[in-house]
Write a protein that holds these residues in place. Structure first.
Motif, PDB file in Angstrom:
ATOM      1  N   LEU A  71     -10.741   5.369  -8.639  1.00 25.22           N
ATOM      2  CA  LEU A  71     -10.959   4.818  -7.295  1.00 25.22           C
ATOM      3  C   LEU A  71     -11.228   3.322  -7.390  1.00 25.22           C
ATOM      4  N   ASN A  72     -12.074   2.918  -8.314  1.00 25.53           N
ATOM      5  CA  ASN A  72     -12.377   1.504  -8.503  1.00 25.53           C
ATOM      6  C   ASN A  72     -11.111   0.708  -8.802  1.00 25.53           C
ATOM      7  N   THR A  73     -10.231   1.260  -9.639  1.00 25.92           N
ATOM      8  CA  THR A  73      -8.963   0.597  -9.975  1.00 25.92           C
ATOM      9  C   THR A  73      -8.102   0.426  -8.730  1.00 25.92           C
ATOM     10  N   GLU A  74      -7.999   1.488  -7.920  1.00 28.85           N
ATOM     11  CA  GLU A  74      -7.170   1.426  -6.711  1.00 28.85           C
ATOM     12  C   GLU A  74      -7.742   0.458  -5.681  1.00 28.85           C
ATOM     13  N   LEU A  75      -9.050   0.443  -5.524  1.00 29.33           N
ATOM     14  CA  LEU A  75      -9.666  -0.500  -4.579  1.00 29.33           C
ATOM     15  C   LEU A  75      -9.461  -1.937  -5.039  1.00 29.33           C
ATOM     16  N   THR A  76      -9.508  -2.154  -6.349  1.00 24.26           N
ATOM     17  CA  THR A  76      -9.221  -3.483  -6.889  1.00 24.26           C
ATOM     18  C   THR A  76      -7.783  -3.878  -6.573  1.00 24.26           C
TER      19      THR A  76
ATOM     20  N   MET B 218       0.825  -1.213   0.000  1.00 21.22           N
ATOM     21  CA  MET B 218       0.000   0.000   0.000  1.00 21.22           C
ATOM     22  C   MET B 218       0.860   1.265   0.000  1.00 21.22           C
ATOM     23  N   ARG B 219       2.034   1.193   0.605  1.00 20.61           N
ATOM     24  CA  ARG B 219       2.934   2.348   0.644  1.00 20.61           C
ATOM     25  C   ARG B 219       3.361   2.765  -0.766  1.00 20.61           C
ATOM     26  N   THR B 220       3.393   1.818  -1.713  1.00 17.86           N
ATOM     27  CA  THR B 220       3.790   2.125  -3.089  1.00 17.86           C
ATOM     28  C   THR B 220       2.649   2.717  -3.910  1.00 17.86           C
ATOM     29  N   MET B 221       1.443   2.701  -3.377  1.00 14.50           N
ATOM     30  CA  MET B 221       0.270   3.181  -4.107  1.00 14.50           C
ATOM     31  C   MET B 221       0.079   4.675  -3.841  1.00 14.50           C
ATOM     32  N   GLU B 222       0.241   5.475  -4.860  1.00 10.80           N
ATOM     33  CA  GLU B 222       0.128   6.927  -4.709  1.00 10.80           C
ATOM     34  C   GLU B 222      -1.245   7.367  -4.215  1.00 10.80           C
ATOM     35  N   ALA B 223      -2.284   6.647  -4.562  1.00 10.80           N
ATOM     36  CA  ALA B 223      -3.638   7.016  -4.161  1.00 10.80           C
ATOM     37  C   ALA B 223      -3.900   6.775  -2.672  1.00 10.80           C
ATOM     38  N   VAL B 224      -3.100   5.921  -2.044  1.00  9.41           N
ATOM     39  CA  VAL B 224      -3.274   5.648  -0.619  1.00  9.41           C
ATOM     40  C   VAL B 224      -2.633   6.786   0.164  1.00  9.41           C
TER      41      VAL B 224
END
Length: 183
Positions: A124-129, A94-100
């Motif tokens: 958002l849907n892409t990130e939640l997936t 999750m640390r690598t995910m810019e949206a988080v």
């Protein structure tokens, strides 16, 4: 650590508390203005800031973004359950995910609350997936923020009593809303 702090924590004076509240509101405020507001000399204020930085109480300075001013910002809070108690791999992903924006470990039936911010519902849907595909994430549930009623964004400052930013009128020279000294 030298000075008034110890392994259990750093003991803040009332002036320290006032200073931290003012810096949280506007870390770019000139030291002369800050010194006037808490009733100390500019030199004393600079020494106080240095002491708080050296003790690790002030970890750094950053920009607070008012997401409501940005166009197309979608905020979402997702609760997640993981299948192990180490969580390090999940957090690393999750640390690598810019949206988080933030991940909070919580008590209860869920392990984490994850703040996700994107430009569109599609993103958002892409990130939640992506979050749901992380090995170790068992299940999630998400809540999209429809409206922010208020946002204090204050770091927890220990056992100091009332919120320091409720009433600016209680500090000398504070003519705008937001800062109050704790007793």
């Amino acid at each position: 650590m030298s000075g008034p702090g110890n392994e259990q924590g750093f003991r803040l004076t009332d002036k320290d508390k006032q200073l931290l509240a003012l810096l949280q509101k506007n870390a770019r405020e000139p030291t002369s203005s800050l010194a006037r507001k808490i009733g100390v000399s500019r030199t004393a204020l600079q020494e106080r800031i240095q002491r708080l930085e050296s003790a690790g109480v002030i970890e750094g300075y950053s920009v607070r973004i008012n997401h409501s001013k940005l166009i197309y910002t979608v905020n979402c809070f997702t609760m997640a359950v993981c299948n192990n108690k180490t969580y390090s791999d999940v957090i690393a992903q999750m640390r690598t995910m810019e949206a988080v924006q933030a991940v909070y470990a919580i008590s209860g039936d869920w392990d984490f609350v994850i703040h996700v911010a994107t430009e569109t519902l599609e993103k958002l849907n892409t990130e939640l997936t992506r979050i749901n595909m992380i090995k170790g994430v068992v299940r999630t549930t998400s809540c999209i923020v429809m409206e922010t009623k208020f946002d204090r964004r204050l770091a927890f400052m220990g056992r100091m009593g009332a919120n320091l930013l409720e009433n600016a009128g209680d500090l000398p020279d504070a003519g705008q809303e937001g800062v109050q000294a704790a007793d």
